[in-house]
Design a protein around this motif. Structure first.
Motif, short mmCIF file in Angstrom:
data_model
loop_
_atom_site.label_atom_id
_atom_site.label_comp_id
_atom_site.label_asym_id
_atom_site.label_seq_id
_atom_site.Cartn_x
_atom_site.Cartn_y
_atom_site.Cartn_z
N GLY A 70 0.65 -0.98 0.03
CA GLY A 70 -0.03 -0.08 0.12
C GLY A 70 0.93 1.25 0.00
O GLY A 70 0.46 2.33 -0.51
N ALA A 71 2.09 1.45 0.77
CA ALA A 71 2.92 2.47 0.93
C ALA A 71 3.59 2.66 -0.64
O ALA A 71 3.75 3.87 -1.12
CB ALA A 71 3.68 2.24 1.74
N ILE B 70 -2.89 -2.73 4.04
CA ILE B 70 -2.74 -1.86 2.62
C ILE B 70 -3.28 -0.46 2.80
O ILE B 70 -2.78 0.42 2.29
CB ILE B 70 -3.53 -2.89 1.51
N PHE C 209 -0.98 2.89 2.42
CA PHE C 209 -1.44 3.80 1.40
C PHE C 209 -1.76 5.13 1.81
O PHE C 209 -1.10 6.35 1.33
CB PHE C 209 -2.66 3.25 0.66
N VAL D 39 2.18 1.85 -3.36
CA VAL D 39 1.25 2.63 -4.36
C VAL D 39 0.98 3.91 -3.95
O VAL D 39 0.80 4.69 -5.07
CB VAL D 39 0.03 1.54 -4.32
N GLY D 40 0.64 4.37 -2.74
CA GLY D 40 0.50 5.62 -2.22
C GLY D 40 1.63 6.44 -2.55
O GLY D 40 1.45 7.77 -3.16
N SER E 178 0.77 8.35 0.86
CA SER E 178 -0.14 9.51 0.17
C SER E 178 -0.39 10.81 1.00
O SER E 178 -0.23 11.67 0.44
CB SER E 178 -1.19 8.88 -0.67
#
Length: 311
Positions: A83-84, A143, A147, A86-87, A151
């Motif tokens: 998740g990190a 996740i 994220f 992707v963010g 973000s």
């Protein structure tokens, strides 16, 4: 030199908050960095790169004191790293104009959560021994937390630690230790995501990282002193209010909300903040409630066996 001093002061402020509350280093540091003029993506990248070292040291300390459940680390940290990444790549791909309101909105939401949590809620009791947390529960939490953390420039602790503590299924020290250890994976993955997304700009964050790390080291002993002197409820409410007010100003400016509406918004926020501070003060002054069962256990533990005393 002036910039390094500013970033060091940001690191000091964020470490004082994190040391006293056990969370919110990223949220506080990101808010202060953006307020000082650093772009949203660069602020989050710098915070996560600085956290690679701090989370490693923190995880090592928790491992030494046996505060870590490695099954929680694996089930929470690996999805959190995904998740990190992707963010981080998402925030890096946005323009400065588009990234600012996204980050401000996420930080505003986390600020509201911190504000409410520390002014209205008391720590939950643990209802069972050992970990009963399944991958089905931890995977989506990791996740989402990863994220939001990348973000928004922070949020891993407020999202994951608070959720796991509120479940009451694992001892608080195990929750904090496991979340701290898994945050190392999140920080590394987010840093890699920003490295891919920002490329050459990523290297410009080194002075910021140095300042944050230096400030964190300087403030660490003061943070340890602060946690025994200041009520976490009051400090958490104060910090949450600062985060809410600061990021609200950015959103008001971004959407072009003019007076008198902007004045009404700020007045409402300050009034609500003052009310929450009062509630936190009442909570900090209230006598601690000790369940009868726990009180009996403490009494039994403190009772000295005559045979042992003779020895």
């Amino acid at each position: 030199m002036r910039s390094l001093l500013i970033f060091t002061l940001v690191g000091v402020g964020a470490q004082l908050v994190d040391g006293a509350l056990g969370m919110a280093f990223g949220v506080t540091a990101s808010t202060l960095l953006v307020l000082s003029g650093v772009a949203s993506a660069q602020a989050s990248a710098a915070v996560h790169l600085a956290e690679v070292g701090t989370t490693f040291a923190s995880g090592l300390s928790h491992w030494k004191f046996k505060n870590i459940d490695w099954s929680i680390v694996a089930k929470l940290g690996v999805p959190g790293a995904v998740g990190a990444f992707v963010g981080a790549t998402l925030l890096s791909s946005l323009s400065t104009e588009d990234a600012a309101p996204l980050m401000a909105t996420i930080l505003l939401a986390i600020g509201v959560y911190v504000l409410v949590r520390f002014s209205l809620r008391t720590p939950p009791a643990v209802t069972g021994g050992g970990s009963k947390l399944s991958a089905k529960f931890l995977t989506p939490l990791g996740i989402f937390g990863g994220f939001i953390d990348a973000s928004g420039g922070g949020g891993w602790g407020p999202v994951t630690t608070s959720t796991l503590l509120s479940s009451g299924k694992t001892a608080p020290r195990t929750v904090i230790g496991s979340v701290s250890a898994s945050e190392f994976l999140v920080a590394v993955s987010a840093s890699l995501g920003f490295l891919v997304g920002l490329r050459e700009e990523f290297l410009h964050n080194l002075p910021i990282v140095l300042g944050l790390a230096l400030g964190g080291v300087i403030a660490a002993p003061f943070a340890a002193w602060l946690v025994s002197r200041v009520s976490p409820a009051l400090l958490g409410t104060a910090v949450g209010g600062v985060i809410v007010l600061t990021n609200s100003q950015k959103l008001v400016k971004y959407f072009g909300i003019a007076s008198p509406w902007s004045t009404l918004i700020y007045t409402g926020i300050v009034t609500a903040w003052a009310s929450f501070v009062y509630l936190a003060w009442r909570l900090s002054k209230a006598p601690a409630f000790v369940p009868e069962e726990l009180e009996a256990e403490v009494a039994d533990a403190e009772r000295v066996d005559p045979v042992d005393e003779a020895r």
